[in-house]
Design an enzyme around this catalytic site. Structure first.
Site, PDB file in Angstrom:
ATOM      1  N   GLU A 115       0.855  -1.300   0.038  1.00 49.65           N
ATOM      2  CA  GLU A 115      -0.139   0.100   0.010  1.00 49.65           C
ATOM      3  C   GLU A 115       0.822   1.100   0.069  1.00 49.65           C
ATOM      4  O   GLU A 115       0.475   1.994   0.724  1.00 49.65           O
ATOM      5  CB  GLU A 115      -1.072   0.083   1.218  1.00 49.65           C
ATOM      6  CG  GLU A 115      -2.108  -1.125   0.947  1.00 49.65           C
ATOM      7  CD  GLU A 115      -3.290  -0.958   2.047  1.00 49.65           C
ATOM      8  OE1 GLU A 115      -4.302  -1.168   1.664  1.00 49.65           O
ATOM      9  OE2 GLU A 115      -2.887  -0.595   3.173  1.00 49.65           O
ATOM     10  N   GLU A 136      -6.556  -7.808  -1.175  1.00 49.76           N
ATOM     11  CA  GLU A 136      -6.986  -7.706   0.383  1.00 49.76           C
ATOM     12  C   GLU A 136      -8.320  -7.510   0.555  1.00 49.76           C
ATOM     13  O   GLU A 136      -9.084  -6.314   0.263  1.00 49.76           O
ATOM     14  CB  GLU A 136      -6.255  -6.650   1.062  1.00 49.76           C
ATOM     15  CG  GLU A 136      -4.911  -6.953   1.526  1.00 49.76           C
ATOM     16  CD  GLU A 136      -4.343  -5.997   2.602  1.00 49.76           C
ATOM     17  OE1 GLU A 136      -5.316  -5.211   3.132  1.00 49.76           O
ATOM     18  OE2 GLU A 136      -3.010  -5.651   2.764  1.00 49.76           O
ATOM     19  N   TYR A 150     -10.527 -11.018  13.749  1.00 53.32           N
ATOM     20  CA  TYR A 150     -10.767 -10.375  12.495  1.00 53.32           C
ATOM     21  C   TYR A 150     -12.385 -10.598  11.926  1.00 53.32           C
ATOM     22  O   TYR A 150     -12.557 -10.294  11.082  1.00 53.32           O
ATOM     23  CB  TYR A 150      -9.653 -10.460  11.591  1.00 53.32           C
ATOM     24  CG  TYR A 150      -9.596  -9.436  10.488  1.00 53.32           C
ATOM     25  CD1 TYR A 150      -8.599  -8.401  10.977  1.00 53.32           C
ATOM     26  CD2 TYR A 150     -10.355  -9.140   9.348  1.00 53.32           C
ATOM     27  CE1 TYR A 150      -8.362  -7.335  10.170  1.00 53.32           C
ATOM     28  CE2 TYR A 150      -9.841  -8.218   8.581  1.00 53.32           C
ATOM     29  CZ  TYR A 150      -8.881  -7.247   8.835  1.00 53.32           C
ATOM     30  OH  TYR A 150      -8.896  -6.155   7.970  1.00 53.32           O
TER      31      TYR A 150
END
Length: 588
Positions: free
Chosen positions: A159, A235, A302
């Site tokens: 990123e 992702e 998560y």
């Protein structure tokens, strides 16, 4: 015949044949190594054909030159298990990984030289990066697809478009990667925003996206920036992480499955972030600071298809139905989890933390300012500081606390300074010796505060004056050493180092209930489970079955605040009150 993966006009080509990558993130460093094969097999049963992992530089090289691949860091063994399961692999070595991990995976020692230019084309940084990457690629290169291994993609940086633009830096990373023998396609990942996609890649790298909702729209943005080549969300945020003092994030399995279906219907490949999150064992969690410091909790569950303990969730079964529309899904059955055992915990003994310090490190004089963690080459955990007090009551003043300081006068607790509250001073009673135990609660893993030093940032004064300070880096790896430590048999102790015993018929996953405790870190049979904190949201710590044993077991707590009650074992995880998010729209 040697197999190869290449990039076609709109597909990944395996030996010239189009193939969609259906991947899920598993971070080997967040999973007990004896459970890697179990998690990989469950990925296969979901319908995935690929496993993705980051590589944490700070764990593999905790101090310069001290490279390790032992135990939980055996990347080669992890990739070999992926291969044995018949799956492919994607490796993302950074050097920056974010991942809500301590310092974004960058070693804290990199930042001790202010002249080093982090994440840019700067000679000192590039020298360290090249050494790191070549060590990683020594493991990865012989395990590529064209060497009859599992690795089919390698990512450059992470990123980067959200951080800056430095084409020379990205090009140098590519050159190092190719020179080290990496022949598979190279990728970058950025959020599907024009400036990020423009700044975070190079023309000869495959751009991929990171997002968790509105997939067709975001894929269209990606396609505008990359007219040819396979589309991929590398992702796909199917959940989110938690921070201390917040709530447990949960997203709708039905909504996420619907959006995943739309993504796959667009012809794209995908990597679930996360398929299985795992745990920030020990002191490995990161933190965010966008005006307020928010350390990440120990659990990295998560809200993933496979929960922290490796058990399939509602999201697992919803996603498997989606994958079955686009690929052959194995027919193996996964049973829903039974309650975990809840063995009785028996208090055995305790020792004062302050009285134990000499067994956990060595004192050294540091001058008229307290030493920082980084100055001592002690990059995680706890640091003890000590100074003599002037006569009478006084006031301790600190420019900044990073991140939490438990303050004692003559061995008695007198207060706490917390970064998140903006604490800067504390009134001290009359006494002779000031002792402060500073906790690094996790290094910021995102944006500009990465790499900041930990400790009491000066000037630090007592009643307006400097003091003569000593420091002791606390090594909790030595908890089981020094049998002459002042242990006291007690069932009433609630503070310091607390020892408990419990028995099991066989190894088993457990959940340690911590809601009656204060703040500290827990160990089972010497295995560091991670931090607990009464403010939540999480109120259990996951205990991996391989960390336990049949027969007698030991639990050790390093309790910093003084616990109002005692620990126990629970039948299931308690990650706190739920915050039900819509489809994830944040960045990971």
């Amino acid at each position: 015949m040697t197999s190869r993966v290449t990039l076609g006009e709109s597909d990944f080509l395996f030996d010239g044949q189009p193939r969609r990558i259906l991947s899920g993130a598993l971070h080997y460093f967040r999973i007990h190594p004896d459970l890697w094969a179990d998690r990989i097999e469950k990925a296969r049963l979901l319908g995935l054909n690929t496993i993705e992992t980051y590589v944490p530089w700070n764990d593999h090289e905790p101090v310069p030159g001290a490279w390790t691949t032992e135990g939980m860091l055996d990347l080669g063994r992890f990739l070999d298990l992926v291969h044995a399961a018949g799956l492919h692999a994607i490796v993302r070595p950074g050097p920056y990984i974010c991942a809500e991990y301590d310092n974004g995976g960058l070693p804290a020692w990199l930042f001790t030289d202010p002249e080093v230019g982090i994440r840019r084309f700067e000679p000192r940084f590039m020298t360290a990066v090249e050494s790191y990457l070549r060590r990683v690629y020594d493991i990865v290169a012989p395990r590529q697809l064209d060497h009859d291994g599992p690795v089919v993609l390698v990512q450059i940086e992470n990123e980067y478009g959200a951080y800056g633009r430095d084409d020379d830096y990205l090009r140098a990373l590519v050159d190092i990667t190719r020179d080290a023998g990496i022949t598979v396609p190279l990728t970058t990942v950025d959020q599907p925003e024009d400036d990020m996609l423009q700044n975070g890649s190079l023309p000869d790298l495959l751009k991929t996206g990171s997002f968790g909702s509105r997939s067709p729209e975001r894929l269209a943005t990606l396609r505008r920036h990359q007219p040819t080549g396979p589309l991929m969300c590398s992702e796909y945020w199917n959940g989110w992480f938690d921070f201390w003092g917040g709530e447990h994030h949960v997203t709708s399995a039905e909504e996420q499955a619907r959006d995943l279906d739309a993504l796959l219907a667009s012809g794209a490949s995908v990597n679930l972030y996360m398929f299985h999150g795992g745990t920030n064992f020990g002191f490995t969690n990161g933190a965010n600071d966008k005006g307020v410091y928010e350390p990440t909790v120990t659990s990295y569950d998560y809200d993933a298809p496979l929960d922290e303990a490796g058990r399939p969730t509602e999201k697992f079964f919803a996603f498997r139905e989606v994958f079955a529309k686009y690929a052959d899904v194995p027919t193996g059955v996964l049973e829903r989890a039974l309650p975990s055992p809840t063995p009785d915990l028996r208090p055995v003994s305790h020792a004062s933390l302050l009285d134990s310090l000499e067994h956990l490190g060595s004192w050294a004089a540091t001058g008229d300012e307290p030493a920082l963690f980084d100055e001592l080459g002690h990059y995680r955990g706890l640091l003890a500081l000590e100074a003599e007090l002037p006569a009478g009551p006084s006031t301790l003043r600190v420019a900044e606390v990073r991140d939490r300081a438990s303050v004692f006068v003559d061995g008695a607790r007198v207060g706490t300074l917390e970064r998140a509250r903006g604490d800067r001073e504390l009134a001290l009673p009359a006494g002779r010796t000031l002792t402060i135990v500073v906790e690094d609660q996790g290094r910021v893993n995102y944006e500009r505060r990465i790499g900041e030093p930990k400790g009491l940032v000066g000037p630090v004064t007592i009643e307006g004056c400097a003091a003569a300070w000593s420091a002791l880096p606390i090594d909790l790896g030595r908890l089981d050493e020094a049998p002459d430590r002042p242990w006291v048999e007690s069932e009433e102790a609630r503070d310091g180092i607390l020892r408990f015993a419990f028995d099991l018929d066989e190894q088993a996953d457990l959940f340690l209930e911590t809601s009656a405790l204060g703040k500290g870190v827990a160990f089972v049979n010497g295995f560091a489970l991670g931090r607990y904190w009464s403010q939540g949201p999480q109120h259990t710590l996951y205990v991996p079955g391989p960390a336990t044993r049949a027969g007698a077991n030991e639990l050790v707590l390093v309790e910093l605040d003084g616990a109002p009650g005692l620990p126990a074992f629970a039948a299931a995880a308690d990650l706190g009150p739920v915050r039900r998010d819509t489809l994830a729209a944040q960045g990971a």
